[in-house]
Design an enzyme around this catalytic site. Structure first.
Site, PDB file in Angstrom:
ATOM      1  N   VAL A  40       0.843  -1.155  -0.028  1.00  0.00           N
ATOM      2  CA  VAL A  40      -0.110  -0.101  -0.210  1.00  0.00           C
ATOM      3  C   VAL A  40       1.119   1.314   0.120  1.00  0.00           C
ATOM      4  CG1 VAL A  40      -0.401   0.115   2.523  1.00  0.00           C
ATOM      5  CG2 VAL A  40      -2.023   0.919   0.939  1.00  0.00           C
ATOM      6  N   ASP A  41       2.163   1.217   0.622  1.00  0.00           N
ATOM      7  CA  ASP A  41       3.069   2.502   0.506  1.00  0.00           C
ATOM      8  C   ASP A  41       3.528   2.591  -0.859  1.00  0.00           C
ATOM      9  OD1 ASP A  41       4.855   3.947   1.634  1.00  0.00           O
ATOM     10  OD2 ASP A  41       6.167   2.642   2.365  1.00  0.00           O
ATOM     11  N   GLY A  48       0.472  -7.433   5.570  1.00  0.00           N
ATOM     12  CA  GLY A  48       0.888  -7.893   4.361  1.00  0.00           C
ATOM     13  C   GLY A  48       2.427  -8.220   4.513  1.00  0.00           C
TER      14      GLY A  48
HETATM   15  N1  AR6 Z   1      -5.321  -0.381  -0.843  1.00  0.00           N
HETATM   16  C1  AR6 Z   1      -5.577  -1.008   0.293  1.00  0.00           C
HETATM   17  N2  AR6 Z   1      -4.909  -1.792   0.960  1.00  0.00           N
HETATM   18  C2  AR6 Z   1      -3.959  -2.326   0.386  1.00  0.00           C
HETATM   19  C3  AR6 Z   1      -3.392  -1.768  -1.024  1.00  0.00           C
HETATM   20  C4  AR6 Z   1      -4.106  -0.648  -1.533  1.00  0.00           C
HETATM   21  N3  AR6 Z   1      -3.878  -0.260  -2.616  1.00  0.00           N
HETATM   22  N4  AR6 Z   1      -2.490  -2.386  -1.333  1.00  0.00           N
HETATM   23  C5  AR6 Z   1      -2.027  -3.410  -0.272  1.00  0.00           C
HETATM   24  N5  AR6 Z   1      -3.117  -3.499   0.546  1.00  0.00           N
HETATM   25  P1  AR6 Z   1       1.634  -4.049   3.183  1.00  0.00           P
HETATM   26  P2  AR6 Z   1       2.542  -3.974   5.992  1.00  0.00           P
HETATM   27  C6  AR6 Z   1      -3.104  -4.079   1.858  1.00  0.00           C
HETATM   28  O1  AR6 Z   1       2.530  -5.094   2.801  1.00  0.00           O
HETATM   29  O2  AR6 Z   1       2.354  -5.383   6.214  1.00  0.00           O
HETATM   30  C7  AR6 Z   1       6.100  -1.921   2.650  1.00  0.00           C
HETATM   31  O3  AR6 Z   1       6.988  -1.999   1.813  1.00  0.00           O
HETATM   32  C8  AR6 Z   1      -2.660  -5.340   1.697  1.00  0.00           C
HETATM   33  O4  AR6 Z   1      -3.287  -6.500   1.053  1.00  0.00           O
HETATM   34  O5  AR6 Z   1       1.290  -2.898   2.255  1.00  0.00           O
HETATM   35  O6  AR6 Z   1       2.347  -3.196   6.994  1.00  0.00           O
HETATM   36  C9  AR6 Z   1       6.341  -0.555   3.749  1.00  0.00           C
HETATM   37  O7  AR6 Z   1       7.134   0.422   3.014  1.00  0.00           O
HETATM   38  C10 AR6 Z   1      -2.418  -5.679   3.279  1.00  0.00           C
HETATM   39  O8  AR6 Z   1      -3.595  -6.440   3.896  1.00  0.00           O
HETATM   40  O9  AR6 Z   1       1.963  -3.331   4.368  1.00  0.00           O
HETATM   41  C11 AR6 Z   1       7.087  -1.233   4.744  1.00  0.00           C
HETATM   42  O10 AR6 Z   1       8.199  -1.720   4.462  1.00  0.00           O
HETATM   43  C12 AR6 Z   1      -2.195  -4.360   4.066  1.00  0.00           C
HETATM   44  O11 AR6 Z   1      -2.373  -3.373   3.036  1.00  0.00           O
HETATM   45  C13 AR6 Z   1       6.076  -2.759   4.798  1.00  0.00           C
HETATM   46  O12 AR6 Z   1       5.661  -2.667   3.398  1.00  0.00           O
HETATM   47  C14 AR6 Z   1      -0.950  -4.121   4.399  1.00  0.00           C
HETATM   48  O13 AR6 Z   1      -0.055  -4.508   3.610  1.00  0.00           O
HETATM   49  C15 AR6 Z   1       4.886  -2.715   5.668  1.00  0.00           C
HETATM   50  O14 AR6 Z   1       4.168  -3.720   5.586  1.00  0.00           O
END
Ligand code: AR6
Length: 175
Positions: free
Chosen positions: A37-38, A123
């Site tokens: 999501v970042d 994620g």
């Molecule tokens: N909209 C809503 N939710 C989303 C989207 C989106 N566009 N894309 C992914 N998700 P993650 P974390 C969901 O991996 O676990 C990054 O590299 C996804 O399905 O984005 O907190 C950062 O820079 C999941 O349920 O974040 C950090 O290094 C949720 O968002 C690290 O990842 C979170 O997944 C953070 O890891």
């Protein structure tokens, strides 16, 4: 969504598309971007977001920092740093709760009345979805009770499975 908790809703969506006052990012402590999501938020907001994040200089796990949303429909991005899941005995739950409470206080202090959260840490950071959703919902209930300026919180789920988990958590509030 009922029983006095209609301030909390769950939707299945891409958080970068939501027209709320503030969206929350699942960032890392560098605040310099990443995948998931970042990455999506940085792509949609444009390169100015990275500049604003760089100026902040990082954020500890369990806390949050705020920037403008630049090209996003949302006016603000609140960058919350969730914990990496290590099995649950390294303070993960308190750190995850801290993300939600800090983010909502920041939102309220900046006049953001509508806020959307992704499922922080579920994620790349591998936090189990059910446990993470329970903490997210409980912390948002607790924090919004103290923050009357927050009108609505949206739990933005990226797939139907996550939406199901959040809907069950929200339904339990009405029992
Ligand atoms: N909209 C809503 N939710 C989303 C989207 C989106 N566009 N894309 C992914 N998700 P993650 P974390 C969901 O991996 O676990 C990054 O590299 C996804 O399905 O984005 O907190 C950062 O820079 C999941 O349920 O974040 C950090 O290094 C949720 O968002 C690290 O990842 C979170 O997944 C953070 O890891």
């Amino acid at each position: 969504m009922s029983g006095g908790q209609d301030r909390l809703v769950a939707v299945e969506a891409d958080i970068t598309m939501l027209a709320v006052d503030a969206i929350v990012n699942a960032a890392n402590s560098s605040l310099l971007g990443g995948g998931g999501v970042d990455g999506a938020i940085h792509r949609a907001a444009g390169p100015e977001l990275l500049g604003a994040c760089r100026a902040i200089g990082g954020c500890p796990t369990g806390e949050a920092r705020i920037t403008p949303g630049f090209r996003l429909p949302a006016r603000w991005v609140i960058h919350a740093v969730g914990p990496v899941w290590h099995g649950g005995d390294r303070g993960e739950s308190a750190l995850l709760a801290g993300c939600y409470s800090h983010a909502l206080v920041l939102a309220a202090n900046h006049g953001a009345e509508t806020v959307a959260f992704p499922a922080i840490s579920t994620g790349v950071y591998r936090y189990p979805m059910e446990a993470a959703a329970r903490i997210a919902v409980a912390t948002v209930v607790e924090t919004t009770a103290r923050e009357p300026r927050i009108r609505q919180v949206t739990f933005c789920c990226f797939d139907a499975a996550a939406l199901g988990v959040y809907q069950r958590c929200l339904a339990q509030l009405t029992r």
